[in-house]
Design a protein around this motif. Sequence first.
Motif, PDB file in Angstrom:
ATOM      1  N   LYS B 141       0.828  -1.223   0.000  1.00  0.00           N
ATOM      2  CA  LYS B 141       0.000   0.000   0.000  1.00  0.00           C
ATOM      3  C   LYS B 141       0.854   1.262   0.000  1.00  0.00           C
ATOM      4  N   ARG B 142       2.115   1.110   0.391  1.00  0.00           N
ATOM      5  CA  ARG B 142       3.001   2.273   0.361  1.00  0.00           C
ATOM      6  C   ARG B 142       3.866   2.290  -0.899  1.00  0.00           C
ATOM      7  N   VAL B 143       3.687   1.280  -1.744  1.00  0.00           N
ATOM      8  CA  VAL B 143       4.454   1.194  -2.998  1.00  0.00           C
ATOM      9  C   VAL B 143       3.629   1.882  -4.081  1.00  0.00           C
ATOM     10  N   GLU B 144       4.277   2.767  -4.836  1.00  0.00           N
ATOM     11  CA  GLU B 144       3.545   3.514  -5.865  1.00  0.00           C
ATOM     12  C   GLU B 144       3.582   2.813  -7.218  1.00  0.00           C
ATOM     13  N   GLY B 145       2.598   3.141  -8.055  1.00  0.00           N
ATOM     14  CA  GLY B 145       2.570   2.627  -9.419  1.00  0.00           C
ATOM     15  C   GLY B 145       1.748   1.364  -9.548  1.00  0.00           C
ATOM     16  N   PRO B 146       1.634   0.850 -10.796  1.00  0.00           N
ATOM     17  CA  PRO B 146       0.791  -0.326 -11.040  1.00  0.00           C
ATOM     18  C   PRO B 146       1.402  -1.603 -10.452  1.00  0.00           C
ATOM     19  N   ASP B 147       0.569  -2.612 -10.267  1.00  0.00           N
ATOM     20  CA  ASP B 147       1.032  -3.928  -9.813  1.00  0.00           C
ATOM     21  C   ASP B 147       1.797  -3.879  -8.488  1.00  0.00           C
ATOM     22  N   ALA B 148       1.345  -3.015  -7.579  1.00  0.00           N
ATOM     23  CA  ALA B 148       2.112  -2.815  -6.337  1.00  0.00           C
ATOM     24  C   ALA B 148       2.278  -4.106  -5.531  1.00  0.00           C
ATOM     25  N   LEU B 149       1.216  -4.888  -5.421  1.00  0.00           N
ATOM     26  CA  LEU B 149       1.331  -6.117  -4.618  1.00  0.00           C
ATOM     27  C   LEU B 149       2.230  -7.141  -5.302  1.00  0.00           C
ATOM     28  N   LEU B 150       2.084  -7.273  -6.612  1.00  0.00           N
ATOM     29  CA  LEU B 150       2.965  -8.189  -7.352  1.00  0.00           C
ATOM     30  C   LEU B 150       4.426  -7.780  -7.192  1.00  0.00           C
ATOM     31  N   ARG B 151       4.693  -6.485  -7.328  1.00  0.00           N
ATOM     32  CA  ARG B 151       6.081  -6.020  -7.218  1.00  0.00           C
ATOM     33  C   ARG B 151       6.608  -6.207  -5.788  1.00  0.00           C
ATOM     34  N   THR B 152       5.738  -6.048  -4.795  1.00  0.00           N
ATOM     35  CA  THR B 152       6.151  -6.290  -3.407  1.00  0.00           C
ATOM     36  C   THR B 152       6.475  -7.774  -3.206  1.00  0.00           C
ATOM     37  N   GLN B 153       5.640  -8.642  -3.779  1.00  0.00           N
ATOM     38  CA  GLN B 153       5.909 -10.087  -3.683  1.00  0.00           C
ATOM     39  C   GLN B 153       7.211 -10.448  -4.398  1.00  0.00           C
ATOM     40  N   LEU B 154       7.433  -9.820  -5.547  1.00  0.00           N
ATOM     41  CA  LEU B 154       8.682 -10.101  -6.277  1.00  0.00           C
ATOM     42  C   LEU B 154       9.889  -9.628  -5.476  1.00  0.00           C
ATOM     43  N   ALA B 155       9.771  -8.461  -4.832  1.00  0.00           N
ATOM     44  CA  ALA B 155      10.872  -7.972  -3.996  1.00  0.00           C
ATOM     45  C   ALA B 155      11.110  -8.933  -2.835  1.00  0.00           C
TER      46      ALA B 155
END
Lengths: 204, 204
Positions: B141-155
């Motif tokens: 929720k603090r990550v900006e831009g599209p696909d925030a949850l996917l990108r958080t999971q990838l990180a």
Amino acid sequence: MTVQDDSNRGPRGARGEVRDRLLESAKSLFSTQDFQATTVREIAQHADCDPGLISYYFGSKIGLFREAMSLPADPIKVIFDAFEGGPGAGERIMLAVMNLWESSEATSNFRMFISTTVASQATFEVFVAWLNEALLTPLSKRVEGPDALLRTQLAFSQVMGTVVTRYVYGSDPMASEPKEKIAQVVGKHIDALLGTTPRGPEDR
Amino acid sequence: MTVQDDSNRGPRGARGEVRDRLLESAKSLFSTQDFQATTVREIAQHADCDPGLISYYFGSKIGLFREAMSLPADPIKVIFDAFEGGPGAGERIMLAVMNLWESSEATSNFRMFISTTVASQATFEVFVAWLNEALLTPLSKRVEGPDALLRTQLAFSQVMGTVVTRYVYGSDPMASEPKEKIAQVVGKHIDALLGTTPRGPEDR
């Protein structure tokens, strides 16, 4: 024990068949029950041959495990082919590994790996040695620049982390996104680590 | 069972002490023996209190496991602090996770996690739900831009892959390089995924 025709000693002859049968039995048993609990006698019985043939062909149960791990699709060859196919190596490697995983063989091999590594430190060390010897060290020799082995290990860790998050951890959207999308994102990081060239827009 | 002084009901009083003793016992037992094999009665005995207090304080053995996982250094808070500290978030997150691992508590918690997840699908699902709820969803929720949850999971997958490769897989040079070097390399990928700003040369 079935009487084998021993007249043809080539890999396609009776001896090759016994060896293949042992590998198939080992994979089948290791993927459905605990490695430690699976005895040499049981594998031999499943393959319908003499237990002595396991040490003859593979040295030991651990030797048989090593062989079983790398079959039938050869993951090492698949990864080398992906690495050497020109621009977009990272993306191809990531996609190849996900395809390997999704084939049922890879899944059963991985289950075998997880259960064995947790059960036995000795088997885990065999696996790590095999992975270094068969994949990471030879791959790092084709990676240019400083810290080639470290960068290869880091790339391996990114691939492994992604596969485990997608398939073992398995929460959405990670688990449900098209694998091409995952491969494209993670592939860029793998290219950065291995010093390979990402696939450009003109290649798409 | 020791008679408890029940006059002080605050977290520093006798009741808080019993709860802490139960957590300590659970962590100690889960990290040295199988989760499934560890009984509620055994944990209570180790903590020198009544088994009924486990359901009173934690709901169940799984509830106790969840609490034990997040203690004593709170990994969620450590990661949020690293994320929000300005340029170089990826590097700080990676370093924070390696420091957590290297503290003996984190190591025993992780061993507990590995043995439990392999032993029990139910416990694994509790862990995944806890991780999503406590870390990945709020962070995304603090990550900006599209696909925030996917990108958080990838990180997350990059951090996890790196930690496992360094500490579980454990081959050199990955295992022996200074953690600052690993954090710097992997941190850049985490920044790219989370959309955070890498630490510039002027920050070093």
